[in-house]
Design a protein around this motif. Structure first.
Motif, PDB file in Angstrom:
ATOM      1  N   ARG B  89       0.832  -1.194   0.000  1.00 57.67           N
ATOM      2  CA  ARG B  89       0.000   0.000   0.000  1.00 57.67           C
ATOM      3  C   ARG B  89       0.873   1.252   0.000  1.00 57.67           C
ATOM      4  N   THR B  90       0.517   2.224  -0.831  1.00 58.59           N
ATOM      5  CA  THR B  90       1.303   3.449  -0.954  1.00 58.59           C
ATOM      6  C   THR B  90       1.434   4.143   0.395  1.00 58.59           C
ATOM      7  N   ARG B  91       0.354   4.149   1.158  1.00 55.94           N
ATOM      8  CA  ARG B  91       0.414   4.750   2.497  1.00 55.94           C
ATOM      9  C   ARG B  91       1.589   4.210   3.307  1.00 55.94           C
ATOM     10  N   ASP B  92       1.792   2.887   3.285  1.00 57.79           N
ATOM     11  CA  ASP B  92       2.866   2.285   4.072  1.00 57.79           C
ATOM     12  C   ASP B  92       4.233   2.564   3.447  1.00 57.79           C
ATOM     13  N   VAL B  93       4.280   2.644   2.122  1.00 55.67           N
ATOM     14  CA  VAL B  93       5.535   3.021   1.461  1.00 55.67           C
ATOM     15  C   VAL B  93       6.001   4.378   1.998  1.00 55.67           C
ATOM     16  N   LEU B  94       5.068   5.307   2.110  1.00 52.53           N
ATOM     17  CA  LEU B  94       5.438   6.659   2.538  1.00 52.53           C
ATOM     18  C   LEU B  94       5.890   6.684   4.001  1.00 52.53           C
ATOM     19  N   VAL B  95       5.316   5.834   4.819  1.00 51.41           N
ATOM     20  CA  VAL B  95       5.789   5.700   6.203  1.00 51.41           C
ATOM     21  C   VAL B  95       7.223   5.172   6.205  1.00 51.41           C
ATOM     22  N   ASN B  96       7.500   4.196   5.351  1.00 53.63           N
ATOM     23  CA  ASN B  96       8.849   3.636   5.274  1.00 53.63           C
ATOM     24  C   ASN B  96       9.849   4.655   4.729  1.00 53.63           C
ATOM     25  N   VAL B  97       9.413   5.489   3.792  1.00 57.58           N
ATOM     26  CA  VAL B  97      10.278   6.550   3.266  1.00 57.58           C
ATOM     27  C   VAL B  97      10.666   7.494   4.407  1.00 57.58           C
ATOM     28  N   ALA B  98       9.685   7.875   5.198  1.00 57.57           N
ATOM     29  CA  ALA B  98       9.966   8.811   6.296  1.00 57.57           C
ATOM     30  C   ALA B  98      10.924   8.193   7.315  1.00 57.57           C
ATOM     31  N   SER B  99      10.742   6.915   7.616  1.00 61.96           N
ATOM     32  CA  SER B  99      11.635   6.312   8.617  1.00 61.96           C
ATOM     33  C   SER B  99      13.041   6.104   8.051  1.00 61.96           C
ATOM     34  N   ALA B 100      13.144   5.839   6.753  1.00 57.05           N
ATOM     35  CA  ALA B 100      14.475   5.717   6.135  1.00 57.05           C
ATOM     36  C   ALA B 100      15.194   7.065   6.147  1.00 57.05           C
ATOM     37  N   GLU B 101      14.457   8.125   5.878  1.00 53.49           N
ATOM     38  CA  GLU B 101      15.031   9.484   5.950  1.00 53.49           C
ATOM     39  C   GLU B 101      15.522   9.782   7.360  1.00 53.49           C
ATOM     40  N   SER B 102      14.664   9.504   8.341  1.00 52.60           N
ATOM     41  CA  SER B 102      15.042   9.769   9.741  1.00 52.60           C
ATOM     42  C   SER B 102      16.285   8.990  10.140  1.00 52.60           C
ATOM     43  N   ALA B 103      16.405   7.792   9.602  1.00 51.39           N
ATOM     44  CA  ALA B 103      17.545   6.950   9.970  1.00 51.39           C
ATOM     45  C   ALA B 103      18.847   7.462   9.363  1.00 51.39           C
ATOM     46  N   GLY B 104      18.731   8.268   8.299  1.00 50.32           N
ATOM     47  CA  GLY B 104      19.945   8.770   7.644  1.00 50.32           C
ATOM     48  C   GLY B 104      20.353   7.982   6.418  1.00 50.32           C
ATOM     49  N   ALA B 105      19.395   7.305   5.810  1.00 52.49           N
ATOM     50  CA  ALA B 105      19.699   6.575   4.573  1.00 52.49           C
ATOM     51  C   ALA B 105      20.094   7.556   3.477  1.00 52.49           C
ATOM     52  N   GLN B 106      20.896   7.086   2.525  1.00 46.00           N
ATOM     53  CA  GLN B 106      21.305   7.937   1.406  1.00 46.00           C
ATOM     54  C   GLN B 106      20.547   7.620   0.127  1.00 46.00           C
ATOM     55  N   GLY B 107      19.719   6.596   0.166  1.00 42.11           N
ATOM     56  CA  GLY B 107      18.940   6.256  -1.017  1.00 42.11           C
ATOM     57  C   GLY B 107      17.825   5.298  -0.636  1.00 42.11           C
ATOM     58  N   LEU B 108      16.898   5.120  -1.560  1.00 41.11           N
ATOM     59  CA  LEU B 108      15.740   4.253  -1.346  1.00 41.11           C
ATOM     60  C   LEU B 108      15.633   3.256  -2.490  1.00 41.11           C
ATOM     61  N   LEU B 109      15.199   2.081  -2.158  1.00 43.04           N
ATOM     62  CA  LEU B 109      14.919   1.045  -3.162  1.00 43.04           C
ATOM     63  C   LEU B 109      13.416   0.816  -3.158  1.00 43.04           C
ATOM     64  N   LEU B 110      12.804   0.885  -4.327  1.00 42.91           N
ATOM     65  CA  LEU B 110      11.335   0.781  -4.370  1.00 42.91           C
ATOM     66  C   LEU B 110      10.887  -0.166  -5.481  1.00 42.91           C
ATOM     67  N   ALA B 111      10.211  -1.232  -5.074  1.00 42.61           N
ATOM     68  CA  ALA B 111       9.615  -2.188  -6.025  1.00 42.61           C
ATOM     69  C   ALA B 111       8.110  -1.976  -6.061  1.00 42.61           C
ATOM     70  N   PRO B 112       7.504  -2.198  -7.215  1.00 38.61           N
ATOM     71  CA  PRO B 112       6.037  -2.152  -7.296  1.00 38.61           C
ATOM     72  C   PRO B 112       5.442  -3.451  -6.772  1.00 38.61           C
ATOM     73  N   VAL B 113       5.446  -3.579  -5.439  1.00 42.52           N
ATOM     74  CA  VAL B 113       4.885  -4.780  -4.814  1.00 42.52           C
ATOM     75  C   VAL B 113       3.404  -4.833  -5.157  1.00 42.52           C
ATOM     76  N   SER B 114       2.913  -5.998  -5.479  1.00 40.91           N
ATOM     77  CA  SER B 114       1.516  -6.062  -5.898  1.00 40.91           C
ATOM     78  C   SER B 114       0.788  -7.250  -5.304  1.00 40.91           C
ATOM     79  N   TYR B 115      -0.489  -7.086  -5.108  1.00 41.08           N
ATOM     80  CA  TYR B 115      -1.398  -8.206  -4.885  1.00 41.08           C
ATOM     81  C   TYR B 115      -2.336  -8.218  -6.087  1.00 41.08           C
ATOM     82  N   GLN B 116      -3.094  -7.146  -6.271  1.00 41.36           N
ATOM     83  CA  GLN B 116      -3.799  -6.954  -7.541  1.00 41.36           C
ATOM     84  C   GLN B 116      -2.748  -6.533  -8.575  1.00 41.36           C
TER      85      GLN B 116
END
Lengths: 307, 307
Positions: B89-116
């Motif tokens: 769910r996009t909502r949860d992706v955005l939560v993970n983005v925020a926590s990765a930023e807070s942690a000090g990550a230098q980049g993000l990896l994003l897959a189009p995870v799907s059920y539908q």
């Protein structure tokens, strides 16, 4: 091992209708959801399966799922409610099982949701774990289009032997009537007589029921219960010709499912057209059909007088 | 629209090592996880991608992912850390983005995870939403084996034009060296010169690097950084023959990946053999290899002197 069902096998027969779980923004649209359930109760469906694929279960967290389970059982009056409990992680499946039990569900629907492709033994152990954790009967949910897991007849057989497995929801697939009889016969031979077989893939439901499926686990039945009940009853009364005729009348709907990436977005558009859910009721990244496609859905809904 | 990268394109080159995220019971095994990160730092990998598929990201909730992101950045010293943020769910992706930023990550990896199954436009909008929500550069994660989404060259092109998209992680697939050159050339033509291409599918990494991939996003590199670094450096120095030779030495490992349902369970078994993680470190329903398969992994690890 003999499977001695503690549950009533007739629970998993007839039309089980799968309502949408509409969102408003990022939250459950509780009014719309309850409205969908009440519509199914009024129509007299045989059971309601909330939080199926059509109910976007995979996208909702355990709290949202507990709330949807509670609302659906409360609103369903004396219609049995089954709750989809699948999740990527077994830990979360068990949380969903507990919340479905607390809500008063009469059955569970469980798909082997996967990210890493699962082995047969991993899927078997998932079902063993769940059936050992609950007294509620479990519907094995075979939906390769979303889980990308392929069940074998052998795995069906192992699962059917688990106490607690009550039904198998098989995917729809194009097959001639002779093909359907053979297919259902093979599954019946694998699972024995105590576990019911339910067809999904609405376009193929009439043929599935005619060939001996005990139940129709229906996407469109969650939004259009009346015409799906007619098809179900015709098949139950042994009137294959009428069941086929009624299903053929819905061919424009089946065609929309094929044209627009499956049944979910089309069903949401029909529900929106009927005023049952708002726009953008699906969980992002899944989006509504675009305006042109929605117009096409509206045309079909109006030409068929769907209501 | 021109993609003017705010980030340093060299960030997404060389060996990015993907550590496991070991569990103990149902909780993160923090000691083992930190040990894996420290091992990668000591080996001198170019970057660490935590919470990739190998890091079981899809199975962890947003709290567990925030904690793993924090631990990995803290333990990585000056090695850049990228964090997998994908979710159904996009909502949860955005939560993970925020926590990765807070942690000090230098980049993000994003897959189009799907059920539908997702449409191209839905996937594009997912990446647009994420890149607009963060200044961190994003690696587009193309992994049809787990997401069941197929990227087209046209979608690569649309995504590469998004400010914030810095790299594309392409799946490995058997191809002759000529085939690899053509494949990488096609992708390069689609995405332009500013976005790096990283190969995954460890068995094919040497050929991918030789054909011009800028990075190797490596499963086995998260557990066996030394031999993967050697292959990467050989390719970077233009010594194709040596890169192929070193990759061929690991052929028994690639064969284990083929034999035992992909790389994850084999990598966990190698890590267990090396004392880096405990038994049953994978998230149920995913299970360890059985004892016979683990013995085979041990034999290979000992014959190759893996350490």
């Amino acid at each position: 091992m003999t499977n001695t069902p503690a549950h009533d096998p007739s629970l998993f027969t007839g039309l089980s209708a799968f309502p949408l779980t509409p969102l408003k923004g990022e939250s459950l649209d509780e009014d719309a959801f309850v409205g969908l359930i009440e519509r199914l109760v009024l129509a007299g469906v045989d059971s309601i399966t909330a939080l199926g694929s059509t109910g976007s279960y995979a996208y909702l967290n355990t709290d949202e799922r507990a709330r949807a389970a509670q609302l659906s059982v409360e609103s369903a009056l004396d219609i049995p409610v089954f709750i989809g409990v699948g999740a990527l992680r077994t830990r979360d499946v068990l949380v969903n099982v507990a919340s479905a039990e607390s809500a008063g569900a009469q059955g569970l629907l469980l798909a082997p949701v996967s990210y890493q492709p699962l082995t047969d033994d991993e899927v078997f152990e998932l079902f063993r774990t769940v059936t050992e954790s609950t007294d509620l009967p479990v519907v094995v949910y075979d939906n390769p289009g979303t889980t990308h897991f392929t069940f074998t007849a052998e795995l069906y057989s192992r699962l059917a032997a688990l106490d607690g497995v009550a039904s198998i929801k098989i995917p729809g697939a194009a097959a001639s009537p002779v093909g359907w009889n053979e297919r259902i016969g093979e599954i019946r031979a694998a699972i024995g007589g105590e576990v019911t077989i339910g067809i999904s893939g609405d376009a193929h439901a009439a043929e599935g029921l005619i060939a001996g499926c005990d139940a129709w686990y229906s996407v469109i039945g969650g939004t259009l219960p009346a015409p799906t009940l007619e098809i179900t009853r015709a098949a139950e009364f042994g009137n294959a010709e009428l069941a086929r005729e009624l299903s053929a009348e819905l061919q424009p709907v089946w065609d929309l499912f094929t044209e627009f990436e499956g049944s979910l977005r089309v069903t949401a558009a029909i529900a929106e057209h009927l005023g049952l859910v708002g726009a953008d009721s699906l969980p992002l990244p899944v989006r509504d059909l675009d305006e042109a496609a929605k117009r096409k859905v509206t045309e079909v809904a109006e030409s068929l007088d769907l209501a």
